[in-house]
Structures are given as C-alpha cells and as structure tokens.
Design an enzyme around this catalytic site. Structure first.
Site, mmCIF file in Angstrom:
data_model
loop_
_atom_site.group_PDB
_atom_site.id
_atom_site.type_symbol
_atom_site.label_atom_id
_atom_site.label_comp_id
_atom_site.label_asym_id
_atom_site.label_seq_id
_atom_site.Cartn_x
_atom_site.Cartn_y
_atom_site.Cartn_z
ATOM 1 N N ASN A 17 -0.653 76.380 10.495
ATOM 2 C CA ASN A 17 -0.286 75.822 9.318
ATOM 3 C C ASN A 17 -1.049 75.028 8.635
ATOM 4 O O ASN A 17 -0.802 74.001 9.027
ATOM 5 C CB ASN A 17 1.348 76.130 9.215
ATOM 6 N N LYS A 19 -1.115 73.594 6.008
ATOM 7 C CA LYS A 19 -0.550 72.664 4.651
ATOM 8 C C LYS A 19 -1.384 72.495 3.798
ATOM 9 O O LYS A 19 -2.258 73.286 3.446
ATOM 10 C CB LYS A 19 0.282 71.527 5.363
ATOM 11 N N HIS A 104 9.563 77.114 4.786
ATOM 12 C CA HIS A 104 9.291 76.250 5.561
ATOM 13 C C HIS A 104 10.075 75.049 5.328
ATOM 14 O O HIS A 104 10.431 74.557 4.296
ATOM 15 C CB HIS A 104 7.698 75.670 5.420
ATOM 16 N N GLU A 106 9.534 71.981 4.783
ATOM 17 C CA GLU A 106 8.584 71.071 3.719
ATOM 18 C C GLU A 106 9.176 71.938 2.495
ATOM 19 O O GLU A 106 9.550 71.120 1.367
ATOM 20 C CB GLU A 106 7.396 71.032 3.696
ATOM 21 N N GLU A 176 11.569 76.031 13.927
ATOM 22 C CA GLU A 176 10.784 74.629 13.602
ATOM 23 C C GLU A 176 11.795 73.648 13.227
ATOM 24 O O GLU A 176 12.144 73.336 12.280
ATOM 25 C CB GLU A 176 9.942 74.664 12.532
ATOM 26 N N GLY A 182 5.320 67.126 12.780
ATOM 27 C CA GLY A 182 4.473 65.971 12.415
ATOM 28 C C GLY A 182 5.019 64.797 13.070
ATOM 29 O O GLY A 182 4.655 63.645 12.440
ATOM 30 N N SER A 222 5.096 69.869 16.603
ATOM 31 C CA SER A 222 4.212 68.868 17.440
ATOM 32 C C SER A 222 3.821 69.594 18.504
ATOM 33 O O SER A 222 3.625 69.255 19.852
ATOM 34 C CB SER A 222 5.127 67.566 17.804
#
Ligand code: 13P
Length: 261
Positions: A17, A19, A104, A106, A176, A182, A222
């Site tokens: 991904n 992003k 997701h 985010e 996730e 991240g 991660s």
C-alpha cells in the site's frame, strides 16, 4: 474455531500500500525493478498505487507480463454523480485496477469514514467486480482497555452487513492494528494470530465455517523483511499488507521472496 487445514485453498497474498507516495515515473521505475526480483515467488503480489499511477502501472505490468496485480486505495460508493474529487469503482477498473483497499485506518481516523459508509463501498466494489480488501483494526487505547475483540467484531459486521457468502468469498480482510501502522511497533506474531483467529471466528459465526476457512486474512502494521516470515508462520495469517516497506523494491521483494505460496 476453524483452522487452516492441509486442504485449505488459501494462498499467500502480499500487498503493498503505497499511500500518497510516488509519481507516475517513480511508480513505473519501481515496477520495472520489482518484476525480475520476484519472478520465482509463489506468493500473489498486489500493489495499491495512487490513482494517478494506476493506468501506467497496469499497462506496464501487462507489457512485462509481471506477476503483480495493480489496485487502488479508496473509492466512492456511488456509481457516478456530482461528487467533486471522488472516484468510482468503474473508473478504477477502467484504469486497470483489479482490487481496492477499503476502510483503511487512515480513512477511518483522518477522514472520519464510518462502518456504514465503508459497507456501502464494499457492496459497490463487489457489484462492480473490483475486489475489496477490507481493513479493520483497534487503536492502542482500545487494546489497552481489552476492547480489541469487540472492536474487530463491530468493524467486521458493520462493514460487511448484507454481504452474501458468495460475495464474501471474493474479498480479502486485512487486520491492521492502528498502533502498529507506521510506528515500527509490529504486533507480536502470537497477538496477530489471536486477532486473526478471532476475525475468522466471527466470519464463521455469521457466514459459516466453510466460507471463513477460505478467506485470506492479511496482517498489516510495520511489516519489514525481518519480521514477515514469523508473522506468516502463524496458521491464520495468510498474507501481509505492507506500507513503508513496500516503497522500496529491495525491501518489498525480500518480504515477497521470504513468503511461501
Ligand atoms: P506500515 O507498513 O508503514 O506500518 O503501514 C501499514 C499499512 O497501513 C498498510 O496498509
């Protein structure tokens, strides 16, 4: 609780991904570098690129006959309409995307997407024949307060409401944990396994063991070349959704080549 049996047809799906990273030229150069590095891999490789790079990378993958499936990172639930700045499933497909990441963290946390909105997108994607990867995951506070299982159940059932067994079989789910995205703090493989088993259990309760046993559940957060194999060694971890480490062909290929079919 359904377990991965020797007869399980679940294949390993390693997805990148990107992003909001990479221009068209950067994306094309990446695909050209990655393709020969993963020639011998048995895993299925997905790459969720920015909207602007879908067409060019899909064309390039075809021209190179590279074992990479190109997809998108988001879409709207409408087929078309006056929605400035949004993109429809059929536009993604037209550009060459075969899958789309939905829900997701985010999108959920920065753009306030609800389970209800994600559910509408999942249904639209399925209807328009683009494969959804549904992301779910708890925050650190929710984990510390012992709410992980309840949060995963709520996100799953909310995002998949009204989805038939046949349709569900066309999807992937990605666990996730928000605290691992991240941050460099990967989930312990045992914790990932426990969450994946819970997710499969919720799917089994609602759609039956047979369906639940066939769904690929990816882990994301991660993932790096040095932790990927341990995560994949767990029976309910069927694949990986990789953010930062998918931006370099070197680290992404190491993750892909370290995984089994
Ligand atoms: P990182 O691998 O950078 O933690 O990102 C994970 C992710 O969000 C993939 O969708």
């Amino acid at each position: 609780m359904p377990r991965k049996s020797p007869l399980s047809s679940r294949s390993t799906v390693i997805a990148g991904n990107w992003k909001m990273y990479k221009t068209i030229d950067e994306a094309k150069a990446f695909v050209e570098t990655l393709a020969p590095l993963i020639e011998k891999s048995q895993a299925t490789v997905y790459l969720a690129v920015p909207f602007t790079a879908i067409h060019a990378t899909a064309q390039l993958v075809k021209a190179l006959d590279a074992p990479i499936v190109i997809g998108a990172q988001n879409m709207n639930d409408a087929t078309e309409g006056a929605f400035t700045g949004e993109i429809a499933a059929r536009m993604l497909k037209d550009a060459g995307a075969q899958f789309v990441i939905l829900g997701h963290s985010e999108r959920r946390h920065i753009f306030n997407e609800s389970n209800d909105f994600i559910n509408k997108k999942v249904k639209r994607a399925l209807e328009d024949a683009i494969q959804p990867i549904l992301c779910i995951g708890e925050t650190l506070t929710q984990r510390e307060e012992g709410e992980t299982e309840a949060v995963l159940r709520e996100q799953l059932l909310g995002s998949l409401e009204g989805v038939s067994s046949d349709a569900l079989l066309k999807m992937l789910v990605a666990y996730e944990p928000v605290w691992a995205i991240g941050t460099g703090k990967v989930a312990h493989p045992d914790d990932a396994q426990a969450a994946h088993a819970h997710v499969r259990g919720v799917l089994a309760e609602n759609w039956g063991d047979e369906v639940a046993n066939q769904i690929v559940i990816q882990y994301g957060g991660s993932v790096k070349p040095d932790n990927a194999a341990d995560l994949l060694s767990k029976p309910d971890v069927d694949g990986l959704l990789v953010g930062g480490a998918s931006l370099s062909a070197d680290s992404f290929s190491k993750i892909i080549n370290g995984s089994k079919a």
